[in-house]
Write a protein that holds these residues in place. Structure first.
Motif, PDB file in Angstrom:
ATOM      1  N   HIS A 137     -11.504  37.154   6.256  1.00 49.42           N
ATOM      2  CA  HIS A 137     -10.953  36.012   5.530  1.00 49.42           C
ATOM      3  C   HIS A 137     -11.680  35.618   4.257  1.00 49.42           C
ATOM      4  O   HIS A 137     -11.259  34.693   3.574  1.00 49.42           O
ATOM      5  CB  HIS A 137     -10.871  34.796   6.459  1.00 49.42           C
ATOM      6  N   TYR A 138     -12.793  36.290   3.950  1.00 51.30           N
ATOM      7  CA  TYR A 138     -13.559  35.878   2.771  1.00 51.30           C
ATOM      8  C   TYR A 138     -12.663  35.837   1.527  1.00 51.30           C
ATOM      9  O   TYR A 138     -12.622  34.852   0.778  1.00 51.30           O
ATOM     10  CB  TYR A 138     -14.730  36.831   2.535  1.00 51.30           C
ATOM     11  N   ASP A 139     -11.901  36.909   1.318  1.00 47.52           N
ATOM     12  CA  ASP A 139     -11.093  36.980   0.100  1.00 47.52           C
ATOM     13  C   ASP A 139      -9.988  35.931   0.094  1.00 47.52           C
ATOM     14  O   ASP A 139      -9.633  35.390  -0.951  1.00 47.52           O
ATOM     15  CB  ASP A 139     -10.494  38.383  -0.055  1.00 47.52           C
ATOM     16  N   ARG A 140      -9.478  35.657   1.270  1.00 48.07           N
ATOM     17  CA  ARG A 140      -8.427  34.634   1.375  1.00 48.07           C
ATOM     18  C   ARG A 140      -9.000  33.269   0.967  1.00 48.07           C
ATOM     19  O   ARG A 140      -8.379  32.517   0.209  1.00 48.07           O
ATOM     20  CB  ARG A 140      -7.933  34.579   2.818  1.00 48.07           C
ATOM     21  N   LYS A 197     -13.674  31.045 -11.566  1.00 47.47           N
ATOM     22  CA  LYS A 197     -14.308  31.971 -10.638  1.00 47.47           C
ATOM     23  C   LYS A 197     -15.568  31.349 -10.035  1.00 47.47           C
ATOM     24  O   LYS A 197     -15.775  31.381  -8.819  1.00 47.47           O
ATOM     25  CB  LYS A 197     -14.664  33.261 -11.386  1.00 47.47           C
ATOM     26  N   ALA A 198     -16.389  30.737 -10.915  1.00 48.22           N
ATOM     27  CA  ALA A 198     -17.662  30.206 -10.419  1.00 48.22           C
ATOM     28  C   ALA A 198     -17.428  29.072  -9.427  1.00 48.22           C
ATOM     29  O   ALA A 198     -18.066  29.002  -8.379  1.00 48.22           O
ATOM     30  CB  ALA A 198     -18.511  29.717 -11.589  1.00 48.22           C
ATOM     31  N   ASP A 199     -16.469  28.200  -9.760  1.00 43.65           N
ATOM     32  CA  ASP A 199     -16.153  27.102  -8.843  1.00 43.65           C
ATOM     33  C   ASP A 199     -15.622  27.653  -7.530  1.00 43.65           C
ATOM     34  O   ASP A 199     -15.989  27.199  -6.443  1.00 43.65           O
ATOM     35  CB  ASP A 199     -15.095  26.174  -9.454  1.00 43.65           C
ATOM     36  N   ALA A 200     -14.743  28.634  -7.635  1.00 41.50           N
ATOM     37  CA  ALA A 200     -14.149  29.207  -6.432  1.00 41.50           C
ATOM     38  C   ALA A 200     -15.224  29.833  -5.566  1.00 41.50           C
ATOM     39  O   ALA A 200     -15.213  29.711  -4.344  1.00 41.50           O
ATOM     40  CB  ALA A 200     -13.087  30.234  -6.810  1.00 41.50           C
ATOM     41  N   GLU A 201     -16.188  30.500  -6.210  1.00 48.84           N
ATOM     42  CA  GLU A 201     -17.253  31.123  -5.422  1.00 48.84           C
ATOM     43  C   GLU A 201     -18.149  30.064  -4.771  1.00 48.84           C
ATOM     44  O   GLU A 201     -18.601  30.234  -3.643  1.00 48.84           O
ATOM     45  CB  GLU A 201     -18.058  32.085  -6.289  1.00 48.84           C
ATOM     46  N   ASP A 202     -18.386  28.974  -5.486  1.00 48.95           N
ATOM     47  CA  ASP A 202     -19.185  27.887  -4.908  1.00 48.95           C
ATOM     48  C   ASP A 202     -18.516  27.346  -3.653  1.00 48.95           C
ATOM     49  O   ASP A 202     -19.143  27.152  -2.625  1.00 48.95           O
ATOM     50  CB  ASP A 202     -19.362  26.746  -5.916  1.00 48.95           C
ATOM     51  N   SER A 234      -3.799  37.745  -7.412  1.00 46.70           N
ATOM     52  CA  SER A 234      -4.845  38.657  -7.891  1.00 46.70           C
ATOM     53  C   SER A 234      -5.786  37.936  -8.846  1.00 46.70           C
ATOM     54  O   SER A 234      -5.761  38.165 -10.047  1.00 46.70           O
ATOM     55  CB  SER A 234      -4.212  39.866  -8.576  1.00 46.70           C
ATOM     56  N   PRO A 235      -6.589  37.027  -8.312  1.00 52.25           N
ATOM     57  CA  PRO A 235      -7.573  36.345  -9.157  1.00 52.25           C
ATOM     58  C   PRO A 235      -8.664  37.327  -9.548  1.00 52.25           C
ATOM     59  O   PRO A 235      -8.725  38.416  -8.981  1.00 52.25           O
ATOM     60  CB  PRO A 235      -8.129  35.262  -8.235  1.00 52.25           C
ATOM     61  N   PRO A 236      -9.503  36.968 -10.515  1.00 53.74           N
ATOM     62  CA  PRO A 236     -10.644  37.831 -10.835  1.00 53.74           C
ATOM     63  C   PRO A 236     -11.413  38.124  -9.545  1.00 53.74           C
ATOM     64  O   PRO A 236     -11.622  37.206  -8.740  1.00 53.74           O
ATOM     65  CB  PRO A 236     -11.496  36.978 -11.779  1.00 53.74           C
ATOM     66  N   ALA A 237     -11.795  39.368  -9.353  1.00 52.06           N
ATOM     67  CA  ALA A 237     -12.428  39.746  -8.089  1.00 52.06           C
ATOM     68  C   ALA A 237     -13.700  38.946  -7.862  1.00 52.06           C
ATOM     69  O   ALA A 237     -14.466  38.725  -8.793  1.00 52.06           O
ATOM     70  CB  ALA A 237     -12.740  41.233  -8.105  1.00 52.06           C
ATOM     71  N   PRO A 238     -13.920  38.487  -6.641  1.00 58.12           N
ATOM     72  CA  PRO A 238     -15.158  37.764  -6.368  1.00 58.12           C
ATOM     73  C   PRO A 238     -16.356  38.699  -6.504  1.00 58.12           C
ATOM     74  O   PRO A 238     -16.240  39.900  -6.273  1.00 58.12           O
ATOM     75  CB  PRO A 238     -14.991  37.303  -4.913  1.00 58.12           C
ATOM     76  N   ASP A 239     -17.458  38.140  -6.893  1.00 54.95           N
ATOM     77  CA  ASP A 239     -18.677  38.902  -7.103  1.00 54.95           C
ATOM     78  C   ASP A 239     -19.125  39.545  -5.787  1.00 54.95           C
ATOM     79  O   ASP A 239     -19.334  38.856  -4.793  1.00 54.95           O
ATOM     80  CB  ASP A 239     -19.758  37.957  -7.631  1.00 54.95           C
ATOM     81  N   GLU A 250     -27.314  31.308 -11.120  1.00 57.04           N
ATOM     82  CA  GLU A 250     -27.446  32.404 -12.067  1.00 57.04           C
ATOM     83  C   GLU A 250     -28.908  32.695 -12.402  1.00 57.04           C
ATOM     84  O   GLU A 250     -29.287  33.817 -12.655  1.00 57.04           O
ATOM     85  CB  GLU A 250     -26.692  32.080 -13.365  1.00 57.04           C
ATOM     86  N   MET A 251     -29.675  31.615 -12.400  1.00 53.18           N
ATOM     87  CA  MET A 251     -31.085  31.759 -12.757  1.00 53.18           C
ATOM     88  C   MET A 251     -31.900  32.399 -11.647  1.00 53.18           C
ATOM     89  O   MET A 251     -33.002  32.851 -11.874  1.00 53.18           O
ATOM     90  CB  MET A 251     -31.694  30.392 -13.052  1.00 53.18           C
ATOM     91  N   MET A 252     -31.327  32.367 -10.494  1.00 55.65           N
ATOM     92  CA  MET A 252     -32.064  32.758  -9.309  1.00 55.65           C
ATOM     93  C   MET A 252     -32.881  34.026  -9.486  1.00 55.65           C
ATOM     94  O   MET A 252     -34.045  34.067  -9.186  1.00 55.65           O
ATOM     95  CB  MET A 252     -31.092  32.972  -8.153  1.00 55.65           C
TER      96      MET A 252
END
Lengths: 181, 650
Positions: A29-32, A44-49, B14-19, B153-155
């Protein structure tokens, strides 16, 4: 689902302390989670947070999953709540509405393979109110039925149907604007 | 048009792929969390050693967790030392029980900040110290959010051991943010079931038990949030603290033998025609300032660098000068400051010598870090000399919560405060400044010290807490006050206690004098409101049992209200009982309506659904019930609700 074990069975195994089940559930489910968070937040950054917050809290929160609804429905609700919190904390709602994906445009537009499509997405999502964004992120982004989306968002199916018609209207307006430009 | 929807669908799917690296580290950290919950899972404890009304937010987490299958206890031995440091940063003084929960969230915090690395865990006291030296105005949330991102990011680039104050500051923000996130998520866990869990079916659980709460912190926080326009998590709203902010002028007790009056009224629910509201008001006897025994007050004032903010030290000085005006000449005052090193600024001085006291207050300046424990010890030392001189003594701690240097063992400190309480010195806590995440400690300290926790955001609030309610804040008239309500299933099918979620007690705890509960000061009043559904009403949410036990229909009583309290210093509790019927009407309509408006507004503010009933309706109801309002508090509420209603429409 990739294998025969259902989400709900996995959740049961997790509840009984099966670490592999937990790992499988995360993997599945991570990608979901990320996709839904992205749909609501647009960066992207917010979504990853938000994805990180949800995943790290998942072990505890799963204890509250009683199996009354489908696991995905429950998970969608968790993500929506986390995303709302994120929005609440990062700025006021009004500001977010204006800024949907602003970071994203700056950071990723150039690198994006399909910059035009992303631009269009930014414009389209920015034209929608937060509740409409949540609705399309579920219905379009996750292929939820209107019933599922209604359950996740705690509103009636009629409301979801109405919101989708509002979305169509907003997109039509946007298309008209593009034509006139 | 359909094309547009399809286009949107494709884009959203299809969002930008997660890191990938972050995905892996998050998953690893999540797995660690899972393992930790398993390894240390223990069964729920009996209520008796539950932290009594300490750490509210954490209590909520507790509730959330204990509602689940079992209680995860995440204190891993190997990382204990580090976790304690983090706990000191955020909440230096917590009860042992709180600490368990804190740590469970802190495991998450650490993992969140540096998933997969051990760097954060190397943070030491020395590294954290610079924090307190920098004036640290609360960053805007947007900035803080960015910092979190920068932080992650600084990590990779950041050296493992850094003395850079800015970086450290960011870490602090990150932790606080994350703490908040964690907390918010934890509470949202209740989201789907919150309404239901608040509702009780009389046939199943006819008895509702809770501890009183005279704190008012939520109201001050909400006011600040409305006026300053900065967001407040709805979970910060404790409905009972909103309701209890106001004085409802319940009838005063005639004598000190029974220190309370209990008033009850039943009214129509504005947001649900099928239910009724049952308001219970308790009023403690008041003591005229000239009748109260002479008192010794030790002001323990936080003068650390973070207090250097107009809403902190300067406001604190003004507040205390207001308090001075209410003291009697025989009272004594001493001042201890703590910052870097603790020091006695003013030896015990008669309140009559105002010039000396004001002069000492005036000379206070903010700077340095915080040596809370040493300050507390000195303050107690002075207070004890006052007790020896025959006065009742109280330490009043004023801080923004930076109680973070020099405390090695929060547990011991908690016990220290509790032990000192036995010697006759009580402790009250006044919170100052915005971005104060240590509500938890303030509450815990005040509870353990038999005192009151209040939050001072404006001079007007100081006026209310330190002048209008000074005797109540300084003089406890009853302790361990518990309320138990038994509903008659023949008359009432369902009920819901509005607020007090963090104050719930087990049914059997009511008669158990060993179980601690809230205290009430002179002249304090406490209000609790139940929303009840009369049997047979269309508003019933749960179907009646087909084979339910046949209710006793002989009585037309709706409920029976029982109140237990102890006289200060007594070990045995006293009981006050009041029956309630549909026609019970012991409270003036204005009072009922105003309390209803506050309760409804508070529920809306924290995101509950009251159908069509909105903040505007709350404002209308509040406007109709302004009463005499000698201090303007009701008027202020009305203005705030209107403002909040306008904000929520945007």
């Amino acid at each position: 689902m990739r294998d025969k074990v259902t989400d709900e069975e996995l959740a049961k195994a997790v509840a009984s302390g099966d670490g592999r089940a937990f790992s499988a559930l995360l993997e599945r489910h991570y990608d979901r989670i990320y996709r839904l968070a992205y749909g609501v937040l647009g960066a992207k950054a917010d979504a990853e947070d938000v994805t990180q917050d949800v995943c790290l809290g998942l072990a505890q929160k799963l204890r509250g999953f009683q199996g009354q609804s489908r696991l995905t429905t429950w998970l969608h609700r968790v993500v929506i709540n986390a995303a709302r919190d994120h929005i609440r904390r990062s700025t006021t709602r009004a500001k977010t509405a204006a800024q949907w994906g602003e970071d994203e445009i700056n950071r990723h537009a150039i690198a994006c393979e399909d910059a035009a499509a992303q631009d269009w997405l930014q414009a389209a999502m920015a034209a929608l109110s937060p509740s409409l964004r949540e609705t399309v992120a579920l219905i379009l982004g996750q292929d939820c039925t209107q019933g599922e989306a209604a359950e996740v968002l705690g509103v009636s199916e009629g409301t979801i149907a109405w919101r989708m018609s509002e979305v169509k209207k907003a997109l039509a307006t946007l298309a008209a604007q593009e034509m006139s430009e | 048009m359909t094309d547009d929807l399809d286009k949107l669908r494709d884009a959203l799917q299809s969002p930008p792929a997660p890191d990938a690296a972050r995905r892996a580290s998050v998953m690893a950290a999540a797995q660690e969390n899972f393992d930790a919950t398993q390894e240390f899972a223990t069964p729920a404890r009996p209520t008796k050693d539950r932290p009594h009304s300490a750490g509210r937010i954490w209590t909520r987490m507790f509730d959330m967790v204990s509602n689940a299958i079992s209680r995860p206890v995440l204190m891993a031995g190997s990382s204990l030392a580090v976790l304690m440091i983090a706990a000191v940063v955020i909440t230096p003084m917590v009860t042992k029980d709180d600490l368990v929960v804190h740590d469970s969230s802190l495991v998450g915090i650490h993992n969140m900040v540096t998933p997969g690395t051990g760097r954060e865990r190397a943070a030491t006291d020395a590294e954290l110290a610079p924090l307190a030296m920098e004036p640290a105005p609360a960053p805007s949330d947007a900035i803080a959010a960015k910092r979190v991102r920068q932080q992650s990011e600084m990590m990779e680039a950041r050296p493992a051991a850094t003395g850079n104050a800015l970086t450290t500051l960011n870490q602090q923000d990150t932790r606080l943010m994350r703490l908040d996130t964690d907390n918010a998520i934890a509470i949202d866990d209740r989201f789907p079931t919150f309404e239901k869990s608040g509702l009780s079916v009389t046939a199943e659980t006819p008895v509702s038990t809770f501890s009183v709460d005279v704190d008012t912190t939520s109201y001050a926080l909400w006011r600040m949030s409305v006026l300053d326009g900065y967001p407040l998590p709805p979970e910060a709203i404790r409905v009972e603290e909103m309701i209890n902010y106001f004085d409802y002028a319940y009838p005063a007790p005639g004598s000190t033998e029974v220190p309370f009056t209990t008033s009850v009224a039943v009214t129509q629910t504005p947001w649900n025609p099928g239910t009724r509201l049952m308001q219970i008001g308790i009023h403690g006897y008041d003591v005229a300032p000239q009748d109260r025994p002479p008192m010794g007050l030790v002001f323990l004032i936080d003068t650390s660098g973070s207090m250097n903010d107009p809403k902190k030290l300067p406001l604190l000085k003004k507040s205390f000068s207001l308090l001075l005006g209410t003291l009697r000449d025989e009272d004594t005052v001493a001042i201890v400051t703590y910052a870097g090193s603790a020091g006695t600024v003013l030896e015990p001085t008669q309140a009559a010598d105002e010039a000396a006291i004001l002069g000492a207050l005036d000379r206070l300046g903010a700077g340095g870090s915080t040596a809370g424990q040493a300050g507390l010890q000195q303050a107690y030392g002075l207070a004890e000399t006052m007790v020896e001189a025959g006065q009742s003594a109280r330490v009043i701690l004023a801080t923004d919560g930076d109680f973070n240097v020099g405390i090695s063992d929060p547990d011991a400190l908690r016990d220290y405060v509790a032990t000192k309480r036995e010697t006759g010195v009580s402790l009250s806590v006044l919170g100052f400044g915005r971005g104060n995440y240590t509500d938890t400690i303030m509450q815990a300290l005040a509870q353990n010290g038999n005192g009151v926790a209040a939050y001072i955001d404006t001079l007007a609030e100081a006026q209310k807490v330190l002048v209008e309610e000074v005797t109540g804040s300084l003089m406890t008239i009853a302790s361990d006050v518990k309320i138990q309500v038994e509903f008659n299933p023949a008359q009432i099918s369902e009920y819901r206690l509005i607020g007090y979620e963090t104050r719930a007690l087990n049914r059997e705890d009511f008669n158990d004098d060993r179980v601690d509960a809230g205290d009430i000061g002179a002249g304090h009043s406490v209000t609790a409101i139940y929303e009840v559904t009369p049997a047979g009403s269309e508003a019933e949410l749960v179907d009646p049992l087909r084979y339910g036990t046949a209710p006793d229909t002989a009585s037309d009583e709706w409920a029976f209200v029982k109140l237990r309290y102890k006289q200060p210093g007594a070990d045995e509790s006293q009981l006050i009982e009041t029956p309630v019927t549909a026609g019970t009407n012991g409270i003036a309509p204005d009072v009922v309506n105003f309390a209803t408006a506050v309760a409804g507004a508070a529920r809306l503010i924290r995101g509950e659904d009251l159908g069509d009933w909105s903040l505007s309706d709350a404002a209308t109801l509040a406007a109709s019930a302004q009463g005499a309002d000698p201090f303007g508090h009701r008027g202020e509420f009305l203005r705030l609700v209107r403002l909040a209603a306008a904000q929520s429409e945007n």
